[in-house]
Design an enzyme around this catalytic site. Structure first.
Site, PDB file in Angstrom:
ATOM      1  N   GLN A  56     -20.037  32.235 -12.299  1.00 19.51           N
ATOM      2  CA  GLN A  56     -20.723  33.110 -13.259  1.00 19.51           C
ATOM      3  C   GLN A  56     -22.004  33.678 -12.635  1.00 19.51           C
ATOM      4  OE1 GLN A  56     -19.469  29.991 -14.631  1.00 19.51           O
ATOM      5  NE2 GLN A  56     -17.746  31.165 -15.475  1.00 19.51           N
ATOM      6  N   CYS A  83     -22.714  29.698 -21.501  1.00 19.25           N
ATOM      7  CA  CYS A  83     -22.232  28.914 -20.352  1.00 19.25           C
ATOM      8  C   CYS A  83     -23.034  27.616 -20.314  1.00 19.25           C
ATOM      9  CB  CYS A  83     -22.431  29.717 -19.066  1.00 19.25           C
ATOM     10  SG  CYS A  83     -21.979  28.804 -17.585  1.00 19.25           S
ATOM     11  N   HIS A 175     -12.137  27.675 -26.521  1.00 19.74           N
ATOM     12  CA  HIS A 175     -11.509  26.650 -25.664  1.00 19.74           C
ATOM     13  C   HIS A 175     -10.251  26.116 -26.338  1.00 19.74           C
ATOM     14  CE1 HIS A 175     -14.760  26.036 -22.676  1.00 19.74           C
ATOM     15  NE2 HIS A 175     -15.514  26.514 -23.644  1.00 19.74           N
ATOM     16  N   ASN A 206     -10.565  29.633 -22.591  1.00 18.78           N
ATOM     17  CA  ASN A 206     -10.720  28.669 -21.486  1.00 18.78           C
ATOM     18  C   ASN A 206      -9.724  27.541 -21.738  1.00 18.78           C
ATOM     19  OD1 ASN A 206     -13.406  29.663 -20.149  1.00 18.78           O
ATOM     20  ND2 ASN A 206     -13.833  29.665 -22.355  1.00 18.78           N
ATOM     21  N   GLU A 224     -10.961  28.322 -16.261  1.00 22.42           N
ATOM     22  CA  GLU A 224     -11.911  29.089 -17.062  1.00 22.42           C
ATOM     23  C   GLU A 224     -11.459  30.532 -17.284  1.00 22.42           C
ATOM     24  OE1 GLU A 224     -16.052  29.084 -16.595  1.00 22.42           O
ATOM     25  OE2 GLU A 224     -16.138  27.135 -15.585  1.00 22.42           O
ATOM     26  N   CYS A 233     -16.873  22.742 -16.001  1.00 26.41           N
ATOM     27  CA  CYS A 233     -17.102  23.703 -17.091  1.00 26.41           C
ATOM     28  C   CYS A 233     -17.854  22.948 -18.191  1.00 26.41           C
ATOM     29  CB  CYS A 233     -15.771  24.249 -17.612  1.00 26.41           C
ATOM     30  SG  CYS A 233     -15.972  25.393 -19.004  1.00 26.41           S
ATOM     31  N   GLY A 236     -16.540  23.550 -21.635  1.00 24.09           N
ATOM     32  CA  GLY A 236     -15.212  22.934 -21.624  1.00 24.09           C
ATOM     33  C   GLY A 236     -15.283  21.428 -21.812  1.00 24.09           C
TER      34      GLY A 236
HETATM   35  N1  LIG Z   1     -15.619  31.081 -18.487  1.00 20.97           N
HETATM   36  C1  LIG Z   1     -16.377  30.893 -19.730  1.00 20.97           C
HETATM   37  C2  LIG Z   1     -17.885  31.106 -19.495  1.00 20.97           C
HETATM   38  C3  LIG Z   1     -18.504  30.054 -18.578  1.00 20.97           C
HETATM   39  C4  LIG Z   1     -18.368  28.663 -19.112  1.00 20.97           C
HETATM   40  C5  LIG Z   1     -18.602  27.506 -18.149  1.00 20.97           C
HETATM   41  N2  LIG Z   1     -18.887  27.818 -16.796  1.00 20.97           N
HETATM   42  C6  LIG Z   1     -19.584  26.506 -18.739  1.00 20.97           C
HETATM   43  O1  LIG Z   1     -20.261  25.789 -17.990  1.00 20.97           O
HETATM   44  O2  LIG Z   1     -19.626  26.413 -19.995  1.00 20.97           O
HETATM   45  C7  LIG Z   1     -15.863  31.869 -20.793  1.00 20.97           C
HETATM   46  O3  LIG Z   1     -15.338  32.915 -20.422  1.00 20.97           O
HETATM   47  O4  LIG Z   1     -16.028  31.558 -21.976  1.00 20.97           O
END
Ligand SMILES: N[C@H](CCC[C@H](N)C(=O)O)C(=O)O
Length: 292
Positions: A56, A83, A175, A206, A224, A233, A236
């Site tokens: 990201q 995030c 998620h 995700n 992700e 994540c 996640g």
């Molecule tokens: N890919 C995720 C965003 C980054 C989440 C992840 N890197 C974290 O630490 O929460 C999405 O599209 O919702």
């Protein structure tokens, strides 16, 4: 360089850092807006940009309410709500810069409170209050009404699916969490990329693969949305813990073992807020030439 030249050159300071291996470029946009297009984000994520790639791209801006506003782009260029691991990383930068005991970071998904915890294994640990999980089907969102503790979704032969009946949780971003010990790369990549854009998830999703080792420990891998299989994540990990707790597989906290490190997640019974604690690591700093 004069301020106007800086503005023309669009030079931005950045920090390359990671949260349990989740890789970020954090851009200082406190003095001037940083608004790359999807194509520009993808170019910055490519090898040609020389930034080493990222999961990201993060911009830290001045905020009306709170200490900062955090904007998040996935490496595919998509702008997303929040995030979790980046909240911990930006939290650390803000805590270090302000010497406050806690800082509020606002995001599209709402505010999060970050405070430093103890160091462990030589790594800074930061705890973030991620707020309440969103559990109604329309909050995930799903395309139709379902029980989000176990939605009607399966992968593989109808009469003998490989994975099925996952939990669905939003931490501000969507998620879906399969409970399985199928966690090899081929399966996670194949199934994750298939489910990420499944029509049941109008905003994409995700995809977590959670193996509950015992009532305090979950091994988790996450494909992700917009970034693919990452080393960790944060949202996640929060979603997987909440989904497991809702099915009675664990109580209200767990150590989440991800490829890139460990996160500790607890779901407070009184506030209904989810708290995530984990490591942050600063790798290097640099100057980003204008993308605009
Ligand atoms: N890919 C995720 C965003 C980054 C989440 C992840 N890197 C974290 O630490 O929460 C999405 O599209 O919702």
């Amino acid at each position: 360089m004069t301020d106007s030249q800086h503005r023309q050159s669009g030079e931005y300071g950045y920090v390359r850092m990671n949260g349990a291996g989740n890789a970020f470029i954090v851009v200082d946009a406190m003095e001037k807006p940083f608004r790359p297009s999807e194509d520009e984000v993808r170019r910055l994520a490519s090898d040609e940009a020389g930034l080493g790639g990222f999961d990201q791209l993060i911009a830290v801006e001045k905020a009306e309410g709170g200490d900062a506003f955090m904007r998040v782009w996935n490496s595919d260029g998509s702008l997303v709500e929040t995030c979790g691991n980046a909240l911990r990383c930006v939290g650390w930068l803000m805590l270090d810069a302000t010497e406050k005991s806690e800082v509020t970071i606002d995001t599209v998904a709402g505010p999060a409170l970050a405070r430093a915890s103890t160091e462990r294994d030589g790594l800074k640990q930061v705890t973030v209050d991620m707020g309440r999980p969103r559990l109604d089907w329309q909050q995930i969102p799903l395309a139709e009404e379902m029980d989000t503790r176990g939605i009607e979704l399966q992968v593989g032969p109808i009469d003998n699916p490989l994975v099925h009946t996952p939990g669905a949780v939003s931490m501000g971003n969507p998620h879906v969490v399969f409970f399985t010990d199928h966690q090899d790369d081929v399966f996670v990549r194949g199934t994750g990329s298939l489910i990420e854009h499944h029509p049941l998830f109008p905003e994409g999703v995700n995809v977590g693969f959670a193996h509950v080792l015992d009532r305090q420990t979950i091994r988790l891998r996450v494909w992700e949305r917009g970034a693919g299989l990452t080393l960790a994540c944060g949202t996640g990990a929060c979603a997987a813990m909440v989904a497991a707790s809702r099915r009675g597989l664990i109580d209200r906290s767990a150590k989440m073992i991800l490829d890139g490190g460990e996160l500790f997640v607890e779901w407070d019974t009184v506030s209904d807020h989810v708290f995530m604690t984990g490591p942050v690591e600063i790798e290097l700093t640099g100057q980003l030439q204008s993308v605009l």
